[in-house]
Motif scaffolding. Structure first.
Motif, PDB file in Angstrom:
ATOM      1  N   ALA A  42      25.214 -14.684  91.014  1.00  0.00           N
ATOM      2  CA  ALA A  42      24.923 -14.782  89.602  1.00  0.00           C
ATOM      3  C   ALA A  42      24.929 -12.980  89.612  1.00  0.00           C
ATOM      4  O   ALA A  42      24.242 -12.517  89.557  1.00  0.00           O
ATOM      5  CB  ALA A  42      23.493 -15.463  89.661  1.00  0.00           C
ATOM      6  N   VAL A  43      24.846 -12.767  87.973  1.00  0.00           N
ATOM      7  CA  VAL A  43      24.531 -11.526  87.256  1.00  0.00           C
ATOM      8  C   VAL A  43      23.578 -11.504  86.309  1.00  0.00           C
ATOM      9  O   VAL A  43      23.165 -12.934  85.575  1.00  0.00           O
ATOM     10  CB  VAL A  43      26.113 -11.307  86.660  1.00  0.00           C
ATOM     11  CG1 VAL A  43      25.406 -10.125  85.387  1.00  0.00           C
ATOM     12  CG2 VAL A  43      27.375 -11.046  87.010  1.00  0.00           C
ATOM     13  N   VAL A  44      23.080 -10.458  86.988  1.00  0.00           N
ATOM     14  CA  VAL A  44      21.610 -11.140  85.860  1.00  0.00           C
ATOM     15  C   VAL A  44      21.618  -9.497  85.177  1.00  0.00           C
ATOM     16  O   VAL A  44      22.070  -8.109  85.819  1.00  0.00           O
ATOM     17  CB  VAL A  44      20.471 -10.323  86.850  1.00  0.00           C
ATOM     18  CG1 VAL A  44      20.386  -9.341  88.101  1.00  0.00           C
ATOM     19  CG2 VAL A  44      18.786 -10.196  86.644  1.00  0.00           C
ATOM     20  N   ALA A  45      20.742  -9.895  83.866  1.00  0.00           N
ATOM     21  CA  ALA A  45      20.928  -8.673  82.429  1.00  0.00           C
ATOM     22  C   ALA A  45      19.477  -9.125  81.986  1.00  0.00           C
ATOM     23  O   ALA A  45      19.098  -9.160  81.006  1.00  0.00           O
ATOM     24  CB  ALA A  45      21.737  -9.379  81.471  1.00  0.00           C
ATOM     25  N   PRO A  46      18.318  -8.245  82.328  1.00  0.00           N
ATOM     26  CA  PRO A  46      17.102  -8.491  81.775  1.00  0.00           C
ATOM     27  C   PRO A  46      16.998  -7.038  81.370  1.00  0.00           C
ATOM     28  O   PRO A  46      15.460  -6.569  81.098  1.00  0.00           O
ATOM     29  CB  PRO A  46      16.405  -7.994  83.325  1.00  0.00           C
ATOM     30  CG  PRO A  46      17.200  -6.878  84.822  1.00  0.00           C
ATOM     31  CD  PRO A  46      18.507  -7.345  83.171  1.00  0.00           C
ATOM     32  N   SER A  47      17.358  -7.365  80.523  1.00  0.00           N
ATOM     33  CA  SER A  47      17.175  -5.836  79.338  1.00  0.00           C
ATOM     34  C   SER A  47      16.212  -6.051  78.550  1.00  0.00           C
ATOM     35  O   SER A  47      15.429  -7.257  78.048  1.00  0.00           O
ATOM     36  CB  SER A  47      18.510  -5.981  78.418  1.00  0.00           C
ATOM     37  OG  SER A  47      17.984  -4.511  77.564  1.00  0.00           O
ATOM     38  N   MET A  48      15.447  -4.775  78.315  1.00  0.00           N
ATOM     39  CA  MET A  48      13.803  -4.642  78.276  1.00  0.00           C
ATOM     40  C   MET A  48      14.204  -4.269  76.061  1.00  0.00           C
ATOM     41  O   MET A  48      13.595  -5.086  75.086  1.00  0.00           O
ATOM     42  CB  MET A  48      13.228  -3.591  77.902  1.00  0.00           C
ATOM     43  CG  MET A  48      12.863  -3.702  79.914  1.00  0.00           C
ATOM     44  SD  MET A  48      11.031  -4.907  80.030  1.00  0.00           S
ATOM     45  CE  MET A  48      10.172  -4.467  79.302  1.00  0.00           C
TER      46      MET A  48
END
Length: 425
Positions: free
Chosen positions: A292-298
Motif C-alpha cells: 500500500a501507499v500511505v498519504a497521511p497529510s495533515m
C-alpha cells in the motif's frame, strides 16, 4: 489548437508535483497534435542574479511590469487560441493576466493550491487547518503569523499580491480549473465566482510497471514535512511495531526539513528503510512493489498525485479522510481512509490493509479501474480540451470553432476583448 502555457517553475532542489503536472500536460497536448508554446520563468535562476536583483524579487511578486510587456508582445505576435496559466510566483506575477487582456486572448488557470485565498497556499498553520485569511481582503492574519517560511517579511509580498490582484484574477480568467471538488468547495465558500470554477482532476501517465503479487513494503513517497504527516506516520508505525508489526517494512522516500529526524528514527531498524530521493523510474518501481501507499497529510491536499500513481499501478492507498483524498480513495474498495491527525486510526488502517493479501489485491484492481476511468491521459486530454473550448466560447466573439492546426490567425477574433477588460494594471 494553439495553446500558450505560462508557468514559473519551482526550484529543482525539491521534486515538484506541479512542475510534473505542467510538463505532462504539455507533452500530452503536443502528442495529440496541438501546437503548444511555453512562456516560463525558473526560480532556480534567482541564485545567479546580482545581490541587488535578488533583493528586488519580492517587489516583483505582486506585479512584474517587464513580464506584462514581454508576454503581451508575444501574444500579439503568436495569437494563440487560449493561454493556460499555472504558477506565477515569484517571477511572473499576476501581470500575466493583464498581458492577456492587452492582447485579447482568453485565459484558463489551473489552481494547484489555495493561493487565491491563502498567501502561502496551504490553508495550514501550526499543525492544523487554518482559514483565517479565507474571505479576508487584506490577508493580515498571514502577515501576523508569518505563514510563508515562518517570516512576516517574506509573507508581505504574497499578502499584498493577493489583496491587490484578487479582482484582476477573478475577472480576467475565463475558467479556473480546480484539481478536486474539495478545493472548489473551499474556493466557492471564500467568495470566488462559482460559475468560473470547474473541477478537472490531474491525470497521471500509465506507469507501465504494475503490481502483480502481494507487494514487499508499505511506501511513503513525498516531501518530509510536518504538514505531510511524516511525524504522524512515524508515531503510527511505532505503535504497529510495538504490537508485532505487519510483516513488511515501511519504506520512506523523499527529502525535506524533517530528513534528519527521519534518518535518526529509521537508523538501525529492520522494519523501516529511509532511502532518500528516488528518481522517477525508482519511484515507479517502488510504487509497483508496494502493499500500500500511505498519504497521511495533515493539510488539505488539493489532489494527491502519489495516490493516483498508486491506483495506476494496481496498489491501494491509505490516506487521510479529508480534502481531495475523499474523492480519490473509496473506503474498503480502492483503499482505506484514516482520521486526520490520529496516529491510532492510521495504524489501524495500515494493519487492516496489510492483513488480507487477497482482499488487498482486489482493492488494487479496483484502484486501477478507478484510475482508468478518472485519471488516465485519455480522460485528462478530453477534459482539458473541453475547458479550452469553454473558455474560448465564453468570450465575446468566441463562438467560432478553434482554427485547424496550421491555419494562420487573423487576430480579429479576440481584438475587442482588451477594451472590455481595460488592459490596464
Amino acid at each position: 489548437m494553439h495553446v500558450l502555457v505560462v508557468h514559473n517553475r519551482y526550484s529543482s532542489a525539491q521534486p515538484s508535483g506541479e512542475n510534473r503536472v505542467v510538463d505532462e500536460e504539455v507533452k500530452l497536448l503536443r502528442a495529440a497534435g496541438h501546437r503548444v508554446e511555453v512562456f516560463e520563468r525558473r526560480s532556480d535562476d534567482i541564485a545567479a542574479r546580482s545581490l541587488l536583483a535578488k533583493a528586488a524579487v519580492p517587489l516583483l511578486v505582486p506585479w512584474n511590469p517587464a513580464v506584462r510587456s514581454e508576454l503581451a508582445t508575444l501574444l500579439r505576435t503568436e495569437r494563440p487560441d487560449v493561454v493556460h496559466v499555472h504558477n506565477v510566483f515569484p517571477l511572473l506575477s499576476p501581470a500575466v493576466i493583464a498581458a492577456c487582456a492587452d492582447a485579447g486572448v482568453p485565459v484558463v488557470a489551473t489552481l494547484h493550491n489555495y493561493t487565491q485565498v491563502c498567501p502561502p497556499g496551504t490553508l495550514h498553520r501550526d499543525g492544523r487547518p487554518c482559514y483565517e485569511c479565507v474571505g479576508s481582503k487584506a490577508a493580515l492574519p498571514a502577515i501576523r503569523h508569518g505563514c510563508y517560511r515562518d517570516s512576516r517579511l517574506a509573507t508581505v509580498p504574497l499578502a499584498v499580491s493577493l489583496a491587490v490582484n484578487r479582482r484582476r484574477w477573478w475577472s480576467g480568467v475565463e475558467r479556473f480549473l480546480c484539481i478536486s471538488a474539495a478545493q472548489r468547495d473551499v474556493l466557492v465558500r471564500s467568495g470566488m465566482p462559482p460559475e468560473r470554477l470547474t473541477v478537472k482532476h490531474n491525470f497521471v501517465p500509465d506507469p507501465g510497471a504494475r503490481r502483480s503479487g502481494d507487494g514487499e513494503h508499505v511506501l511513503y513517497l513525498g516531501r518530509l514535512a510536518e504538514a505531510k504527516g511524516v511525524r504522524l506516520l512515524m508515531t503510527a508505525w511505532d505503535q504497529i511495531t510495538a504490537s508485532g508489526g505487519v510483516g513488511v517494512p515501511l519504506v520512506i522516500a523523499g527529502a525535506g526539513p524533517l530528513e534528519p529526524e527521519v534518518t535518526a528514527w529509521a537508523a538501525g531498524r529492520d522494519d523501516v528503510r529511509y532511502v532518500g530521493l528516488y528518481d522517477p523510474a525508482q519511484c515507479r518501481q517502488a510504487v509497483a512493489r508496494s502493499v500500500a501507499v500511505v498519504a497521511p497529510s495533515m493539510a488539505l491536499e488539493t489532489f494527491g498525485l502519489v495516490v493516483a500513481e498508486a491506483m495506476a499501478a494496481n496498489v491501494p492507498a491509505v490516506a487521510a479522510r479529508h480534502g481531495s483524498f475523499v474523492e480519490l480513495v473509496e473506503e474498503g474498495v480502492t483503499g482505506s481512509l484514516h482520521q486526520p491527525g490520529d496516529a491510532a486510526s492510521l495504524a489501524s488502517c495500515l494493519r487492516r490493509i496489510t492483513a488480507e493479501p487477497a482482499r488487498n489485491q482486489e482493492m488494487g484492481q479496483a484502484a486501477r479501474l478507478r484510475y482508468e476511468q478518472g485519471f488516465s491521459p485519455a480522460v485528462g486530454l478530453e477534459r482539458l480540451m473541453d475547458e479550452y473550448r469553454a473558455a474560448i466560447a465564453g468570450r465575446p466573439g468566441g463562438g467560432d470553432s478553434p482554427r485547424p492546426a496550421g491555419e494562420p490567425s487573423t487576430g480579429s477574433r479576440w481584438g475587442h476583448r482588451a477594451s472590455r477588460n481595460g488592459g490596464s494594471r
